[in-house]
Design an enzyme around this catalytic site. Structure first.
Site, PDB file in Angstrom:
ATOM      1  N   ASP A   1       7.158   6.444   8.203  1.00  0.00           N
ATOM      2  CA  ASP A   1       6.200   6.410   7.278  1.00  0.00           C
ATOM      3  C   ASP A   1       4.769   6.645   7.938  1.00  0.00           C
ATOM      4  O   ASP A   1       4.874   7.329   8.748  1.00  0.00           O
ATOM      5  CB  ASP A   1       6.151   5.148   6.391  1.00  0.00           C
ATOM      6  CG  ASP A   1       5.696   5.379   4.861  1.00  0.00           C
ATOM      7  OD1 ASP A   1       4.639   5.531   4.582  1.00  0.00           O
ATOM      8  OD2 ASP A   1       6.579   5.070   4.174  1.00  0.00           O
TER       9      ASP A   1
ATOM     10  N   SER B   1       9.196   4.458  -4.260  1.00  0.00           N
ATOM     11  CA  SER B   1       9.136   4.186  -2.823  1.00  0.00           C
ATOM     12  C   SER B   1       9.069   2.562  -2.562  1.00  0.00           C
ATOM     13  O   SER B   1       9.972   2.105  -1.687  1.00  0.00           O
ATOM     14  CB  SER B   1       7.617   4.275  -2.280  1.00  0.00           C
ATOM     15  OG  SER B   1       7.111   5.741  -2.185  1.00  0.00           O
TER      16      SER B   1
ATOM     17  N   HIS C   1       0.576   3.071   3.304  1.00  0.00           N
ATOM     18  CA  HIS C   1       1.950   3.054   2.768  1.00  0.00           C
ATOM     19  C   HIS C   1       2.801   2.527   3.536  1.00  0.00           C
ATOM     20  O   HIS C   1       3.912   1.702   2.878  1.00  0.00           O
ATOM     21  CB  HIS C   1       2.107   4.681   2.505  1.00  0.00           C
ATOM     22  CG  HIS C   1       3.345   4.832   1.621  1.00  0.00           C
ATOM     23  ND1 HIS C   1       4.600   5.044   1.917  1.00  0.00           N
ATOM     24  CD2 HIS C   1       3.512   5.069   0.076  1.00  0.00           C
ATOM     25  CE1 HIS C   1       5.301   5.297   0.980  1.00  0.00           C
ATOM     26  NE2 HIS C   1       4.655   5.396  -0.013  1.00  0.00           N
TER      27      HIS C   1
END
Length: 388
Positions: A63, A249, A96
């Site tokens: 990520d 996600s 994120h």
């Protein structure tokens, strides 16, 4: 990810309506952030944690990096790598990766760990791979997946998706061939399942809302394996902050945590049987049996840890000669949807028609103008606290 890129990404997201910021006092958030984790009670995680906490399981998060200094992740983040620099993956300017890591393995903070957020598998360890790749997104070129497979990961979480790229497909096949579980988000536009979730053997995860119904923007397709909470998920953000987010996600990260619980409880199982236990104990939803919206059903951690499940002789997700063809690729969506170029045909060919190549080039240009990273980081984000 450079700070200036993070600022540009966030600015583009605001312009596109994908981020709305709401700040609340620190004291109010401290009292409520754990209560906002509705999925903790919905999945009966307190009960599950009496059986397993995921100890001994390494989950790679490919990520934007992970903020290892966040109080809720302290002690759970191993040194990883930054494929774009000499870093170890333990920083995150986009947020994120930190949120995904917290959904998997956050431990909370304060007396008894009762403050902050708790992950599905708080005993697991996070291996952060910061892999932005040439496309500006967390799938990168597949190098991050290969690095994770070669550095101790038992589960690889990929909370991102996009077009079918041969390098990413090859990296996923490499990891699965090494006995690693690959988990990926189905997609956030209500269209076909994206790559790498579309690949054989990957645990493709759709999203659900608080009431257990399908999250309206969840990807759909016969590749969907399971579903998990995706709406209003409270998680950690860099700098000791928190956010409320929505998307597949989050559902993928929650599922990675459930798999970590199972593998820690049953360490002698191989990847195929850990996945088999997940799907055999899922709460069937939608059409009876496996369906394009929920796959085998909503993950059920307690049943996955306690049910009597017969061993699987073969990998339950790897195709046989009789398997149906996969859903249409992301690049084949109807006009008006997000466009994605395809590096390889779904059937395995490498040649593209001139029209497809032209469309891919045009789509790529549009993505750059619009802030292409938005097509990769697949979360709607609503900040509820901007920190200390």
């Amino acid at each position: 990810m450079r700070p200036e890129f993070s600022r540009a990404w966030r600015a583009a997201a605001v312009a596109a309506g994908l981020i709305a910021s709401v700040t609340v006092p620190s004291s109010a958030l401290a009292d409520s952030i754990r209560d906002r984790q509705w999925h903790v009670s919905a999945l009966r995680l307190t009960e599950a944690h009496k059986i397993s906490r995921g100890e001994g399981i390494i989950v790679a998060v490919v990520d934007s990096g992970v903020d290892a200094a966040h109080p809720d992740l302290a002690g759970s983040v191993l040194p990883g790598t930054d494929l774009g620099s000499a870093g170890d993956g333990r920083s995150d300017t986009a947020g994120h990766g930190t949120a995904m890591a917290s959904a998997i393995a956050a431990r909370g903070h304060g007396p008894g760990g009762g403050d902050g957020v708790i992950g599905v598998a708080p005993g697991a360890r996070i291996l952060p791979i910061r892999d932005q790749g040439s496309s500006g997104g967390s799938r990168g070129t597949g190098d991050g997946i290969r690095w994770a497979a070669d550095h101790g990961a038992k589960i690889i979480n990929i909370s991102a998706g996009g077009a079918d790229l041969s390098a990413v497909r090859s990296a996923v096949e490499y990891a699965i061939g090494k006995g690693i579980i690959v988990v990926a988000a189905a997609g956030n536009d209500g269209g076909p399942v994206e790559a790498p979730a579309m690949y054989p053997g990957v645990v493709a995860v759709a999203g659900t809302g608080r009431d257990g119904s399908l999250w309206p923007k969840s990807g759909r397709g016969r590749e969907v394996v399971a579903a998990a909470p995706a709406a209003e998920i409270a998680g950690a953000e860099p700098g000791g902050r928190y956010s409320i987010t929505a998307g597949t996600s989050d559902a993928a990260a929650i599922t990675s945590g459930v798999l970590a619980l199972v593998w820690a409880k049953f360490p002698s199982l191989d990847a195929a049987n850990v996945i088999n236990r997940l799907i055999k104990t899922a709460d069937d939803k939608g059409e009876p049996g496996r369906d394009p919206s929920f796959g085998y059903g909503l993950v059920n951690p307690v049943r996955a840890l306690t049910a009597d499940v017969a061993s699987a002789a073969t990998h339950p997700l790897l195709p046989s000669a009789a398997s149906p063809a996969p859903s249409a690729p992301a690049s084949a969506r109807e006009p008006g949807g997000p466009a994605s170029s395809s590096d390889a045909a779904r059937g395995g060919g490498n040649e593209q028609s001139p029209a497809l190549m032209a469309a891919a080039i045009a789509a790529g240009a549009l993505m750059v103008l619009a802030g292409g990273a938005l097509a990769i980081f697949m979360r709607k984000r609503r900040k509820v606290h901007t920190g200390r």
